[in-house]
Structures are given as C-alpha cells and as structure tokens.
Design a protein around this motif. Structure first.
Motif, PDB file in Angstrom:
ATOM      1  N   TYR A 126      12.209  10.283  13.226  1.00  0.00           N
ATOM      2  CA  TYR A 126      11.676   9.828  11.937  1.00  0.00           C
ATOM      3  C   TYR A 126      12.842   9.553  11.000  1.00  0.00           C
ATOM      4  O   TYR A 126      13.664  10.439  10.721  1.00  0.00           O
ATOM      5  CB  TYR A 126      10.747  10.859  11.301  1.00  0.00           C
ATOM      6  CG  TYR A 126      10.152  10.367  10.001  1.00  0.00           C
ATOM      7  CD1 TYR A 126       9.115   9.429  10.010  1.00  0.00           C
ATOM      8  CD2 TYR A 126      10.644  10.804   8.774  1.00  0.00           C
ATOM      9  CE1 TYR A 126       8.583   8.942   8.822  1.00  0.00           C
ATOM     10  CE2 TYR A 126      10.109  10.321   7.580  1.00  0.00           C
ATOM     11  CZ  TYR A 126       9.081   9.393   7.615  1.00  0.00           C
ATOM     12  OH  TYR A 126       8.548   8.896   6.447  1.00  0.00           O
ATOM     13  N   ILE A 127      12.925   8.312  10.517  1.00  0.00           N
ATOM     14  CA  ILE A 127      13.968   7.910   9.571  1.00  0.00           C
ATOM     15  C   ILE A 127      13.286   7.592   8.245  1.00  0.00           C
ATOM     16  O   ILE A 127      12.515   6.637   8.162  1.00  0.00           O
ATOM     17  CB  ILE A 127      14.753   6.683  10.077  1.00  0.00           C
ATOM     18  CG1 ILE A 127      15.365   6.965  11.447  1.00  0.00           C
ATOM     19  CG2 ILE A 127      15.826   6.298   9.071  1.00  0.00           C
ATOM     20  CD1 ILE A 127      16.088   5.774  12.051  1.00  0.00           C
ATOM     21  N   GLY A 183      10.162   5.182   7.879  1.00  0.00           N
ATOM     22  CA  GLY A 183       8.842   5.598   7.416  1.00  0.00           C
ATOM     23  C   GLY A 183       7.798   5.665   8.503  1.00  0.00           C
ATOM     24  O   GLY A 183       6.600   5.695   8.219  1.00  0.00           O
ATOM     25  N   LYS A 184       8.228   5.713   9.749  1.00  0.00           N
ATOM     26  CA  LYS A 184       7.290   5.742  10.877  1.00  0.00           C
ATOM     27  C   LYS A 184       7.783   6.744  11.920  1.00  0.00           C
ATOM     28  O   LYS A 184       8.948   6.703  12.327  1.00  0.00           O
ATOM     29  CB  LYS A 184       7.168   4.354  11.513  1.00  0.00           C
ATOM     30  CG  LYS A 184       6.281   4.316  12.751  1.00  0.00           C
ATOM     31  CD  LYS A 184       6.267   2.919  13.378  1.00  0.00           C
ATOM     32  CE  LYS A 184       5.420   2.905  14.640  1.00  0.00           C
ATOM     33  NZ  LYS A 184       5.436   1.555  15.285  1.00  0.00           N
ATOM     34  N   GLY A 234      15.421  12.942   1.990  1.00  0.00           N
ATOM     35  CA  GLY A 234      16.277  11.964   2.651  1.00  0.00           C
ATOM     36  C   GLY A 234      16.818  12.379   3.999  1.00  0.00           C
ATOM     37  O   GLY A 234      17.801  11.810   4.477  1.00  0.00           O
ATOM     38  N   TYR A 235      16.173  13.346   4.678  1.00  0.00           N
ATOM     39  CA  TYR A 235      16.659  13.815   5.970  1.00  0.00           C
ATOM     40  C   TYR A 235      16.077  13.003   7.120  1.00  0.00           C
ATOM     41  O   TYR A 235      14.857  12.814   7.210  1.00  0.00           O
ATOM     42  CB  TYR A 235      16.281  15.281   6.197  1.00  0.00           C
ATOM     43  CG  TYR A 235      16.888  16.256   5.229  1.00  0.00           C
ATOM     44  CD1 TYR A 235      18.246  16.199   4.907  1.00  0.00           C
ATOM     45  CD2 TYR A 235      16.117  17.251   4.643  1.00  0.00           C
ATOM     46  CE1 TYR A 235      18.800  17.110   4.017  1.00  0.00           C
ATOM     47  CE2 TYR A 235      16.660  18.164   3.755  1.00  0.00           C
ATOM     48  CZ  TYR A 235      18.003  18.093   3.448  1.00  0.00           C
ATOM     49  OH  TYR A 235      18.553  18.992   2.573  1.00  0.00           O
ATOM     50  N   ILE A 236      16.929  12.534   8.026  1.00  0.00           N
ATOM     51  CA  ILE A 236      16.468  12.024   9.317  1.00  0.00           C
ATOM     52  C   ILE A 236      15.998  13.222  10.140  1.00  0.00           C
ATOM     53  O   ILE A 236      16.656  14.265  10.165  1.00  0.00           O
ATOM     54  CB  ILE A 236      17.601  11.298  10.060  1.00  0.00           C
ATOM     55  CG1 ILE A 236      18.099  10.094   9.273  1.00  0.00           C
ATOM     56  CG2 ILE A 236      17.167  10.873  11.461  1.00  0.00           C
ATOM     57  CD1 ILE A 236      19.376   9.487   9.817  1.00  0.00           C
ATOM     58  N   LEU A 237      14.866  13.097  10.809  1.00  0.00           N
ATOM     59  CA  LEU A 237      14.365  14.163  11.670  1.00  0.00           C
ATOM     60  C   LEU A 237      14.409  13.691  13.124  1.00  0.00           C
ATOM     61  O   LEU A 237      13.918  12.603  13.446  1.00  0.00           O
ATOM     62  CB  LEU A 237      12.930  14.539  11.300  1.00  0.00           C
ATOM     63  CG  LEU A 237      12.689  15.043   9.873  1.00  0.00           C
ATOM     64  CD1 LEU A 237      11.213  15.391   9.681  1.00  0.00           C
ATOM     65  CD2 LEU A 237      13.569  16.238   9.547  1.00  0.00           C
ATOM     66  N   VAL A 238      14.991  14.526  13.989  1.00  0.00           N
ATOM     67  CA  VAL A 238      15.069  14.241  15.417  1.00  0.00           C
ATOM     68  C   VAL A 238      14.465  15.433  16.157  1.00  0.00           C
ATOM     69  O   VAL A 238      14.900  16.568  15.965  1.00  0.00           O
ATOM     70  CB  VAL A 238      16.535  14.027  15.872  1.00  0.00           C
ATOM     71  CG1 VAL A 238      16.598  13.845  17.391  1.00  0.00           C
ATOM     72  CG2 VAL A 238      17.152  12.841  15.155  1.00  0.00           C
ATOM     73  N   GLY A 239      13.444  15.195  16.984  1.00  0.00           N
ATOM     74  CA  GLY A 239      12.783  16.280  17.696  1.00  0.00           C
ATOM     75  C   GLY A 239      12.904  16.132  19.199  1.00  0.00           C
ATOM     76  O   GLY A 239      12.392  15.172  19.777  1.00  0.00           O
TER      77      GLY A 239
END
Length: 425
Positions: A43-44, A24-25, A77-82
């Motif tokens: 972001y998880i 959440g952060k 529910g997606y993990i986001l990786v940038g």
C-alpha cells in the motif's frame, strides 16, 4: 573512458528508478522479481515521502494489516509492505531468506527513504519484526503487537525504539508488561500502548498512537499528539480509571520525558487513594490468574467430562464483566485455547486420534473463531473416512480466516478428498 563511465552511471541510475505502482490502493500480491515464490502486499499512500513500515502477520496474511491501517498510512505518509510468506512455524533461516527477498525487491522497485524504515508484527509476526531489527541495522523502530522479541532475547540497549501494543485480554499481557518494565533498566526508548481487546491485531485507534509515536521519537510529533494524550488521560480520571490514567501519563512521558504537566499529573494520580485501591485489586487479580492457570494444568487430564465445558461457559460469562476480572477471564480463555491447541497438535501428530478428538472439540469450544481448531477437526474427520464432515470443517476453517492453500494441498489426509471438496478461499 570518461564517456563510458558516464554512460554506465546513467544506465545504473535509470535502472534504479522506482516502478509506478498505484497509490491509495491495496495490492494483495506483488511477486519478487528474483524469486516469484516470495510475495508481499503493498500500500502506497498518496503523497508519501518514502518512509516504510514492513508488516508481519502470524499467518502470512500480508494484506491484513494493510487493510487495517491504510487510513493511518494516508495520515502519516507511511508505505506499508506486508509479507505473504512470513508465518508461524518458519525457522529463522527461512525468515532470513524471506527478509532478504522482501528488502531487496522493495528497495529496487519502490522509492524508500532508508533513514525511515520500520518493522511491525503481530504475535509470531512480532517476533519476526524483532528478529529483522536485531539482525539488520537500519530498522529505526519496532512495533510489536501481542508478543515480543524472539524468545530468549534479553532486555538491552537496542539500536531502535520499541513500542508494545497489548490487549487487556491478551494471554501474553503479563509477559509483555514484564518485558516493558525490564527495559526501564536499559537505554532503549520504549513505549507501552494498552487497548481493550484480546490476542489480535490492535484496533486502529491504538495503532494510531504507535504510528504517531514514531514521528514523536524522531522529534516531529504531530501537532495534536500531546493534546490527544491529555484528553485520554482526563477522560480516564473522570471515569475513575486511575490505572489507565497512570499508563497514559507514563506513555506520554516515554515520548516527552521533560513535560512538567504530565509529571505533575502522574504525581497527583499516584497519591490518590482510589489509585492505590485499584492497584491492589489489579495485583490480586494477577495472582488469581496465575493460580487458575496452575489449576488448569493440573486438571488437563481430568476424567470429569463436565469440567472443561463448565469452565469455558463460566469464563465466557465472566469475560463480559467491565472489570479487572473480565479482562482476566478473556486472558484465561486465550490460555485454554493455546493449551488445547498444543495438546491437540501433539496427539494428532502421534495419531492418537480418539484423544485428539476430545481436545479438538474443547479447542473449538474455548475458541470458536479460531481457524486452526476446525482445520484440526477436518484432519481427524478425513482420517476417519468422513469426507462430508471433513469438508464442512475445512470450510469453517476458511470462514474463520484459514488461507494457507499450500498447507492444505500438502496435507496427506486430504489427498483423497481434494477432488470432491470445493473450498471457497
């Protein structure tokens, strides 16, 4: 021997446990353990199930799409990786190294379900997302925003679903529409999501459809997926926007091709005389747009100093129109921005500074929120020995989103002013 093997397996399993990152952060910077020069934003969402979307921004702002879409990540529910390293100007070898480092580090440190891995990118980042999927099996879906697959990639039967988000004012709109139509002749499952906007990351309302669409393609559409599409379509019909209603029907049918309700609605829309009139109007605007671009190219070297300022003022006024022409004027402004960028870059590189100044000023006028225009301006001021104006232009670049500290520090024109310039990144 058996005890040794068991111990080895236990150690291997322990080493593969994911790390405990906060949920959440948005975390701006996570350095890859094998290569700390490679970093990514993370972001998880709470309650994630290991599905991950790798995000690629055109300017290496990995945190930007995460901030834009973290609410959607929570929802689905997606993990986001940038990636913070992927940006315009990288060659494909550099892009490959970035992906290798990113994938290896995230798979080692996060709980990732390898059957639910997706790629998302904007502009040049869209091409990166496409490159990754084309060259690395296992990417199940690609979402491109503002651009398509790497240049020269022909439409084919791709091993991933392909979703295009296109702003009605995006300079690449016609190319994106053309590629989408060409995919109709392939077996690739593909979707088109238009939105009211220009060449920029799509609003969350449009990206929401794309994120939900991933689940729909996997047979797990959200319960309200069809109902929301029906509501949008009916609102378009009620407001007499029949082309938008047609697009909404075709979008839903691209996910659920056997839905009889939307098939019937599409037939009704296509037979409506108002639809036919609007379709003709849109085609006329697209022809006008192509002719106008040709005229701009012909007038690029005009000696009439009033021509371009007058043209840009007219486009800015016309861009406010709630019509096909309004969107066309937005696309033409974006086209001029790209044209002035290319010409300015050419003359700066050849040190033809007087000519470069002319086109940089036009670049700023056509696209006043583009950080690159002010960065170019700062280079020219620095070359002229005007440190004060160079600093002002640099700060304007930063204020408009410039964040490439490495580029700034390596720019030779700024070598003698860096000590006195205090930028607020």
């Amino acid at each position: 021997m058996r005890c040794f093997l068991l111990l080895f397996m236990l150690q291997a399993t322990a080493c593969s446990h994911p790390e405990s990152f906060p949920t959440g952060k948005v975390i701006d910077t996570v350095a890859c353990k094998a290569d700390p020069s490679q970093t990514y934003a993370l972001y998880i969402p709470p309650g994630n199930n290991g599905a991950v979307i790798y995000c690629f921004d055109a300017h290496g702002a990995g945190v930007l799409p995460l901030n834009n879409y973290k609410t959607l990540a929570d929802k689905y529910g997606y993990i986001l990786v940038g990636s913070n390293n992927s940006k315009n100007g990288n060659d494909w070898g550099t892009t490959e190294n970035i992906w290798q480092a990113l994938e290896k580090d995230t798979r080692a440190r996060l709980h990732i379900d390898t059957s639910h891995v997706y790629a998302l990118g904007f502009s040049g980042g869209a091409k990166v997302a496409g490159y990754v999927a084309l060259n690395h099996p296992g990417i199940k879906a690609v979402i491109v925003n503002g651009a398509g697959l790497p240049d020269g990639t022909p439409p084919a039967d791709f091993p991933f679903t392909y979703t295009t988000l296109a702003g009605e004012g995006d300079l690449n709109l016609t190319d994106l529409l053309g590629y989408h139509m060409a995919l109709n002749k392939t077996n690739t499952k593909h979707h088109l999501i238009p939105y009211n906007g220009k060449h920029e990351w799509a609003p969350a309302t449009a990206m929401d459809i794309a994120f939900a669409g991933i689940k729909a393609d996997e047979g797990a559409a959200p319960p309200d997926f069809m109902a929301r599409s029906r509501t949008r379509m009916e609102m378009d019909v009620q407001s007499n926007q029949f082309l938008k209603a047609e697009t909404e029907c075709r979008l839903l049918l691209s996910y659920m091709p056997n839905d009889n309700f939307f098939k019937n609605q599409l037939d009704i829309i296509l037979s409506n005389p108002a639809y036919k009139t609007q379709s003709q109007e849109q085609m006329a605007v697209l022809v006008k747009e192509q002719n106008t671009k040709a005229a701009y190219n012909a007038n690029l070297g005009t000696q009439d100093t009033a021509y371009w300022p007058k043209t840009i003022r007219s486009l800015n006024a016309g861009a406010q129109l709630p019509s096909f022409e309004g969107a066309m004027n937005q696309r033409l402004l974006a086209y001029l921005s790209l044209m002035f960028y290319s010409v300015s870059n050419h003359y700066i590189a050849s040190h033809t500074d007087d000519v470069a100044r002319h086109f940089v000023d036009l670049y700023e006028l056509a696209d006043p929120t583009n950080s690159e225009a002010y960065y170019f301006s700062a280079i020219l001021y620095a070359r002229a020995g005007d440190a004060a104006h160079a600093e002002t232009a640099l700060q304007q670049a930063v204020n408009n989103g410039f964040k490439d500290k490495v580029r700034y520090e390596q720019q030779p024109e700024f070598a003698h002013i860096k000590e006195s310039v205090k930028l607020h990144f």
